[in-house]
Design a protein around this motif. Structure first.
Motif, short mmCIF file in Angstrom:
data_model
loop_
_atom_site.label_atom_id
_atom_site.label_comp_id
_atom_site.label_asym_id
_atom_site.label_seq_id
_atom_site.Cartn_x
_atom_site.Cartn_y
_atom_site.Cartn_z
N ALA A 1 4.05 7.15 -7.25
CA ALA A 1 4.55 7.36 -5.89
C ALA A 1 4.67 6.08 -5.10
CB ALA A 1 3.62 8.32 -5.13
N ALA A 2 4.15 4.96 -5.62
CA ALA A 2 4.16 3.71 -4.87
C ALA A 2 5.57 3.18 -4.72
CB ALA A 2 3.29 2.67 -5.58
N PRO A 3 5.96 2.68 -3.53
CA PRO A 3 7.29 2.16 -3.33
C PRO A 3 7.49 0.81 -4.00
CG PRO A 3 5.97 1.78 -1.38
CD PRO A 3 5.12 2.60 -2.33
N GLU A 4 8.74 0.48 -4.30
CA GLU A 4 9.04 -0.83 -4.87
C GLU A 4 8.88 -1.89 -3.80
OE1 GLU A 4 9.78 -1.74 -7.87
OE2 GLU A 4 9.59 0.29 -8.68
N PRO A 5 8.15 -2.99 -4.07
CA PRO A 5 7.98 -4.04 -3.07
C PRO A 5 9.27 -4.83 -2.90
CG PRO A 5 6.95 -4.67 -5.14
CD PRO A 5 7.42 -3.25 -5.32
N ASP A 6 9.51 -5.34 -1.69
CA ASP A 6 10.68 -6.15 -1.40
C ASP A 6 10.32 -7.62 -1.59
OD1 ASP A 6 12.18 -3.93 -0.76
OD2 ASP A 6 11.48 -3.94 1.32
N GLY A 7 10.20 -8.01 -2.84
CA GLY A 7 9.90 -9.41 -3.14
C GLY A 7 8.44 -9.72 -2.96
N GLY A 8 7.82 -10.18 -4.03
CA GLY A 8 6.41 -10.57 -3.95
C GLY A 8 5.52 -9.35 -3.88
N GLU A 9 4.23 -9.61 -3.66
CA GLU A 9 3.24 -8.56 -3.61
C GLU A 9 3.23 -7.89 -2.26
OE1 GLU A 9 -1.00 -9.36 -4.58
OE2 GLU A 9 -0.06 -10.04 -6.42
N ALA A 10 2.89 -6.64 -2.24
CA ALA A 10 2.85 -5.91 -0.98
C ALA A 10 1.73 -4.90 -1.03
CB ALA A 10 4.19 -5.21 -0.72
N GLY A 11 1.41 -4.36 0.13
CA GLY A 11 0.44 -3.29 0.16
C GLY A 11 1.01 -2.08 -0.54
N THR A 12 0.20 -1.41 -1.34
CA THR A 12 0.67 -0.26 -2.10
C THR A 12 0.35 1.02 -1.36
OG1 THR A 12 0.33 -1.45 -4.16
CG2 THR A 12 0.45 0.93 -4.31
N ALA A 13 1.35 1.88 -1.24
CA ALA A 13 1.16 3.16 -0.56
C ALA A 13 0.50 4.14 -1.51
CB ALA A 13 2.49 3.71 -0.08
N VAL A 14 -0.60 4.72 -1.09
CA VAL A 14 -1.29 5.71 -1.90
C VAL A 14 -1.58 6.91 -1.02
CG1 VAL A 14 -3.26 6.15 -3.39
CG2 VAL A 14 -2.38 3.84 -3.18
N ALA B 1 -15.83 10.84 -3.16
CA ALA B 1 -15.19 11.27 -1.93
C ALA B 1 -16.25 11.48 -0.86
CB ALA B 1 -14.42 12.57 -2.17
N VAL B 2 -16.14 10.75 0.23
CA VAL B 2 -17.06 10.88 1.36
C VAL B 2 -16.23 11.13 2.60
CG1 VAL B 2 -18.76 9.69 2.81
CG2 VAL B 2 -18.83 9.42 0.32
N GLN B 3 -16.62 12.12 3.38
CA GLN B 3 -15.84 12.55 4.52
C GLN B 3 -15.55 11.39 5.48
OE1 GLN B 3 -17.54 15.92 6.48
NE2 GLN B 3 -15.70 16.35 7.67
N ASP B 4 -14.26 11.28 5.85
CA ASP B 4 -13.77 10.30 6.83
C ASP B 4 -13.80 8.86 6.33
OD1 ASP B 4 -13.30 12.34 8.70
OD2 ASP B 4 -15.34 12.19 9.49
N VAL B 5 -14.03 8.64 5.05
CA VAL B 5 -13.92 7.30 4.48
C VAL B 5 -12.56 7.17 3.80
CG1 VAL B 5 -14.81 5.68 2.76
CG2 VAL B 5 -16.41 6.98 4.18
N GLU B 6 -11.84 6.15 4.19
CA GLU B 6 -10.50 5.90 3.66
C GLU B 6 -10.57 4.82 2.59
OE1 GLU B 6 -6.59 3.85 5.63
OE2 GLU B 6 -7.64 5.35 6.84
N VAL B 7 -9.93 5.07 1.46
CA VAL B 7 -9.90 4.11 0.36
C VAL B 7 -8.56 3.39 0.41
CG1 VAL B 7 -10.05 3.76 -2.13
CG2 VAL B 7 -11.36 5.59 -1.05
N ARG B 8 -8.60 2.07 0.59
CA ARG B 8 -7.38 1.27 0.63
C ARG B 8 -7.38 0.31 -0.55
NH1 ARG B 8 -6.54 -0.28 7.06
NH2 ARG B 8 -6.68 1.86 7.85
N VAL B 9 -6.23 0.23 -1.20
CA VAL B 9 -6.12 -0.64 -2.36
C VAL B 9 -4.93 -1.57 -2.21
CG1 VAL B 9 -7.20 1.03 -3.90
CG2 VAL B 9 -4.72 1.00 -3.68
N GLN B 10 -5.07 -2.75 -2.79
CA GLN B 10 -3.98 -3.71 -2.87
C GLN B 10 -3.66 -3.86 -4.35
OE1 GLN B 10 -3.26 -5.41 0.19
NE2 GLN B 10 -1.40 -6.38 -0.58
N ALA B 11 -2.42 -3.53 -4.75
CA ALA B 11 -2.06 -3.54 -6.16
C ALA B 11 -0.76 -4.28 -6.36
CB ALA B 11 -1.95 -2.11 -6.69
N ASN B 12 -0.57 -4.79 -7.58
CA ASN B 12 0.70 -5.44 -7.90
C ASN B 12 1.70 -4.40 -8.38
OD1 ASN B 12 0.21 -4.86 -10.62
ND2 ASN B 12 -0.52 -6.90 -11.11
#
Length: 245
Positions: free
Chosen positions: A210-223, A62-73
């Protein structure tokens, strides 16, 4: 996903007494090998007491003001990890490597060859992690983007980092992202894997639930309320070799 950092030898013996002398003890303490000054660390060398996000094979500090973004199936398997700070980003990958050989030099040359096939010239420069590659590539929308490739060889693993944005053209602008890279921990596991195969990454259990169900195909995962749908410049990565590591 935004995480903030909390403030928060040989021993000789005295021939007369058979006990180690004080002078020898002092010498042993002075010459005892120390752990690495900074990471990326192997899980066995990682310093304790640091808040980290556990993504399986990668633990991100964890580093201040750094955002971790992930793409997951939909199964929670992570396919892309990007750290974002201001106008800069750092895309991370972790791969299996052999026990004895470094693979970054060969990997780096293959990236250079792949870029050259697309008409892009990559320049080798010396940076904090050894030899890096810098290139300016065409993005899918027709724009130009600077990329800076760094590699770190560890025990049976290799980290590739691709700096983008300001941090690609000006390493001094990469401060918090470099801090993340220096604090990374790799949990390689003991399982034999083909050399260069990506090591498995997964969402933390609570984030996957907590990740939402994608509407068909891969989508960005909410974290934790942050959606990873951002597209970053891609490059052709070297393929795995089938010999085990």
């Amino acid at each position: 996903m935004i995480f903030s950092r909390g403030r928060g030898g040989r021993h000789s013996r005295d021939e007369r007494s058979g006990r180690q002398s004080a002078d020898t003890q002092d010498l042993a303490a002075a010459t005892e090998p120390e752990g690495p000054s900074h990471g990326p660390y192997d899980i066995h060398d990682a310093p304790s007491g640091v808040q980290r996000l556990d993504l399986g094979s990668l633990h991100i500090p964890a580093v201040q003001d750094v955002e971790v973004r992930v793409q997951a199936n939909p199964d929670g398997v992570i396919q892309q990890v990007v750290l974002v700070h201001g106008e800069s980003a750092l895309q991370l990958g972790v791969f299996a490597a052999p026990r004895s050989d470094d693979i970054w030099p060969e990997w780096r040359e293959e990236i250079r060859t792949s870029l050259a096939a697309d008409g892009v010239t990559a320049e080798e420069v010396t940076g904090d992690y050894g030899t890096e590659l810098r290139a300016r590539v065409r993005t899918p929308d027709g724009g130009l983007a600077d990329l800076r490739f760094v590699g770190v060889d560890g025990p049976r693993w290799m980290i590739q980092g691709v700096f983008q944005g300001r941090a690609a053209s000006d390493p001094d602008a990469a401060g918090p992202l470099t801090e993340c890279l220096n604090g990374l921990v790799v949990d390689r596991g003991q399982e034999a894997k083909p050399v260069r195969e990506p090591l498995p990454l997964r969402l933390p259990r609570e984030a996957a639930a907590a990740a939402p169900e994608p509407d068909g195909g891969e989508a960005g995962t909410a974290v934790n309320g942050v959606v990873s749908g951002q597209q970053h410049p891609r490059h052709a990565e070297p393929r795995p070799r089938r010999d085990g590591s």
